[in-house]
Write a protein that holds these residues in place. Sequence first.
Motif, PDB file in Angstrom:
ATOM      1  N   LYS A 102       0.834  -1.209   0.000  1.00 59.04           N
ATOM      2  CA  LYS A 102       0.000   0.000   0.000  1.00 59.04           C
ATOM      3  C   LYS A 102       0.865   1.254   0.000  1.00 59.04           C
ATOM      4  N   ARG A 103       1.952   1.227   0.784  1.00 62.51           N
ATOM      5  CA  ARG A 103       2.855   2.386   0.801  1.00 62.51           C
ATOM      6  C   ARG A 103       3.479   2.618  -0.573  1.00 62.51           C
ATOM      7  N   LEU A 104       3.766   1.550  -1.278  1.00 61.51           N
ATOM      8  CA  LEU A 104       4.330   1.652  -2.627  1.00 61.51           C
ATOM      9  C   LEU A 104       3.277   2.144  -3.628  1.00 61.51           C
ATOM     10  N   ALA A 105       2.056   1.649  -3.495  1.00 57.87           N
ATOM     11  CA  ALA A 105       0.993   1.965  -4.450  1.00 57.87           C
ATOM     12  C   ALA A 105       0.416   3.367  -4.264  1.00 57.87           C
ATOM     13  N   ARG A 106       0.297   3.815  -3.032  1.00 55.67           N
ATOM     14  CA  ARG A 106      -0.414   5.074  -2.740  1.00 55.67           C
ATOM     15  C   ARG A 106       0.085   6.261  -3.567  1.00 55.67           C
ATOM     16  N   PRO A 107       1.393   6.553  -3.596  1.00 55.67           N
ATOM     17  CA  PRO A 107       1.823   7.709  -4.406  1.00 55.67           C
ATOM     18  C   PRO A 107       1.621   7.493  -5.905  1.00 55.67           C
ATOM     19  N   LEU A 108       1.734   6.252  -6.362  1.00 56.43           N
ATOM     20  CA  LEU A 108       1.502   5.979  -7.782  1.00 56.43           C
ATOM     21  C   LEU A 108       0.039   6.149  -8.148  1.00 56.43           C
ATOM     22  N   VAL A 109      -0.856   5.763  -7.256  1.00 49.65           N
ATOM     23  CA  VAL A 109      -2.289   5.953  -7.507  1.00 49.65           C
ATOM     24  C   VAL A 109      -2.580   7.446  -7.640  1.00 49.65           C
ATOM     25  N   GLU A 110      -1.976   8.256  -6.781  1.00 51.09           N
ATOM     26  CA  GLU A 110      -2.188   9.701  -6.866  1.00 51.09           C
ATOM     27  C   GLU A 110      -1.624  10.252  -8.176  1.00 51.09           C
ATOM     28  N   LYS A 111      -0.439   9.777  -8.575  1.00 55.99           N
ATOM     29  CA  LYS A 111       0.134  10.211  -9.853  1.00 55.99           C
ATOM     30  C   LYS A 111      -0.739   9.749 -11.018  1.00 55.99           C
ATOM     31  N   ALA A 112      -1.298   8.560 -10.920  1.00 52.35           N
ATOM     32  CA  ALA A 112      -2.188   8.045 -11.971  1.00 52.35           C
ATOM     33  C   ALA A 112      -3.428   8.921 -12.087  1.00 52.35           C
ATOM     34  N   ARG A 113      -3.976   9.339 -10.961  1.00 51.87           N
ATOM     35  CA  ARG A 113      -5.143  10.231 -10.984  1.00 51.87           C
ATOM     36  C   ARG A 113      -4.796  11.567 -11.650  1.00 51.87           C
ATOM     37  N   GLN A 114      -3.652  12.113 -11.287  1.00 53.98           N
ATOM     38  CA  GLN A 114      -3.220  13.382 -11.878  1.00 53.98           C
ATOM     39  C   GLN A 114      -2.970  13.228 -13.381  1.00 53.98           C
ATOM     40  N   HIS A 115      -2.338  12.130 -13.755  1.00 50.43           N
ATOM     41  CA  HIS A 115      -2.044  11.887 -15.162  1.00 50.43           C
ATOM     42  C   HIS A 115      -3.340  11.714 -15.959  1.00 50.43           C
ATOM     43  N   GLU A 116      -4.291  10.985 -15.399  1.00 51.05           N
ATOM     44  CA  GLU A 116      -5.577  10.802 -16.067  1.00 51.05           C
ATOM     45  C   GLU A 116      -6.279  12.141 -16.252  1.00 51.05           C
ATOM     46  N   ALA A 117      -6.264  12.972 -15.207  1.00 51.00           N
ATOM     47  CA  ALA A 117      -6.904  14.289 -15.302  1.00 51.00           C
ATOM     48  C   ALA A 117      -6.267  15.120 -16.412  1.00 51.00           C
ATOM     49  N   ALA A 118      -4.956  15.049 -16.520  1.00 55.06           N
ATOM     50  CA  ALA A 118      -4.269  15.800 -17.583  1.00 55.06           C
ATOM     51  C   ALA A 118      -4.650  15.256 -18.960  1.00 55.06           C
ATOM     52  N   MET A 119      -4.751  13.936 -19.073  1.00 57.42           N
ATOM     53  CA  MET A 119      -5.118  13.320 -20.357  1.00 57.42           C
ATOM     54  C   MET A 119      -6.542  13.694 -20.770  1.00 57.42           C
ATOM     55  N   LEU A 120      -7.422  13.827 -19.803  1.00 60.58           N
ATOM     56  CA  LEU A 120      -8.834  14.093 -20.090  1.00 60.58           C
ATOM     57  C   LEU A 120      -9.169  15.582 -20.134  1.00 60.58           C
ATOM     58  N   SER A 122      -8.862  17.820 -22.234  1.00 64.09           N
ATOM     59  CA  SER A 122      -9.469  18.343 -23.472  1.00 64.09           C
ATOM     60  C   SER A 122     -10.959  18.008 -23.572  1.00 64.09           C
ATOM     61  N   LEU A 123     -11.465  17.159 -22.685  1.00 69.40           N
ATOM     62  CA  LEU A 123     -12.885  16.802 -22.671  1.00 69.40           C
ATOM     63  C   LEU A 123     -13.599  17.556 -21.564  1.00 69.40           C
ATOM     64  N   GLY A 124     -14.840  17.891 -21.795  1.00 62.61           N
ATOM     65  CA  GLY A 124     -15.653  18.485 -20.746  1.00 62.61           C
ATOM     66  C   GLY A 124     -15.993  17.431 -19.694  1.00 62.61           C
ATOM     67  N   SER A 125     -16.477  17.864 -18.548  1.00 60.28           N
ATOM     68  CA  SER A 125     -16.765  16.910 -17.463  1.00 60.28           C
ATOM     69  C   SER A 125     -17.839  15.903 -17.871  1.00 60.28           C
ATOM     70  N   ALA A 126     -18.851  16.341 -18.606  1.00 61.50           N
ATOM     71  CA  ALA A 126     -19.893  15.412 -19.058  1.00 61.50           C
ATOM     72  C   ALA A 126     -19.311  14.397 -20.042  1.00 61.50           C
ATOM     73  N   GLU A 127     -18.398  14.847 -20.901  1.00 62.69           N
ATOM     74  CA  GLU A 127     -17.755  13.928 -21.847  1.00 62.69           C
ATOM     75  C   GLU A 127     -16.878  12.911 -21.111  1.00 62.69           C
ATOM     76  N   GLN A 128     -16.199  13.355 -20.067  1.00 63.42           N
ATOM     77  CA  GLN A 128     -15.372  12.444 -19.282  1.00 63.42           C
ATOM     78  C   GLN A 128     -16.216  11.353 -18.636  1.00 63.42           C
ATOM     79  N   VAL A 129     -17.323  11.749 -18.040  1.00 65.04           N
ATOM     80  CA  VAL A 129     -18.226  10.780 -17.405  1.00 65.04           C
ATOM     81  C   VAL A 129     -18.790   9.832 -18.460  1.00 65.04           C
ATOM     82  N   ALA A 130     -19.216  10.369 -19.585  1.00 67.67           N
ATOM     83  CA  ALA A 130     -19.783   9.542 -20.658  1.00 67.67           C
ATOM     84  C   ALA A 130     -18.740   8.567 -21.206  1.00 67.67           C
TER      85      ALA A 130
END
Length: 141
Positions: A102-120, A122-130
């Motif tokens: 968990k200690r190893l995964a936790r910072p990577l999960v946060e980086k994954a969330r940030q990376h996903e947000a950056a990738m998305l 260009s899409l609006g929030s409704a487009e992201q959910v869809a």
Amino acid sequence: MAEARFVEGYLGYLLGQANHALYRDFDAHVRAAGLSMIEWRVLATLHDGEPLTVSQLALEVLSKQPTVTKLVQRMAEQGWLVLQADPQDQRRTLVSVSAGGKRLARPLVEKARQHEAAMLRSLGSAEQVALKRLLAKLAGR
């Protein structure tokens, strides 16, 4: 006017290209943490969920069961996972993440969330959910 190439509109190609774009940059974070991509997928899958059988885990991480069996044994030896017999069926092994995992995964999960947000971005929030809803539907979830 030239007709579009088949692959430019083919779902499998588009999903593959999107997957490649998503992981191309994130892979550096995974490698910097000393993990392979499949080790990352195992930790990401288990870090906030219930224990899974090896066969369930193999399905989740998109890999073959023999590969995952060897992988989880190695990851358990490294202290990242805990393996235990399933109390309902002693023939099956349950896999869960250890405190160290968990200690190893936790910072990577946060980086994954940030990376996903950056990738998305260009899409609006409704487009992201869809998009996520449609992909989950295609995946049978």
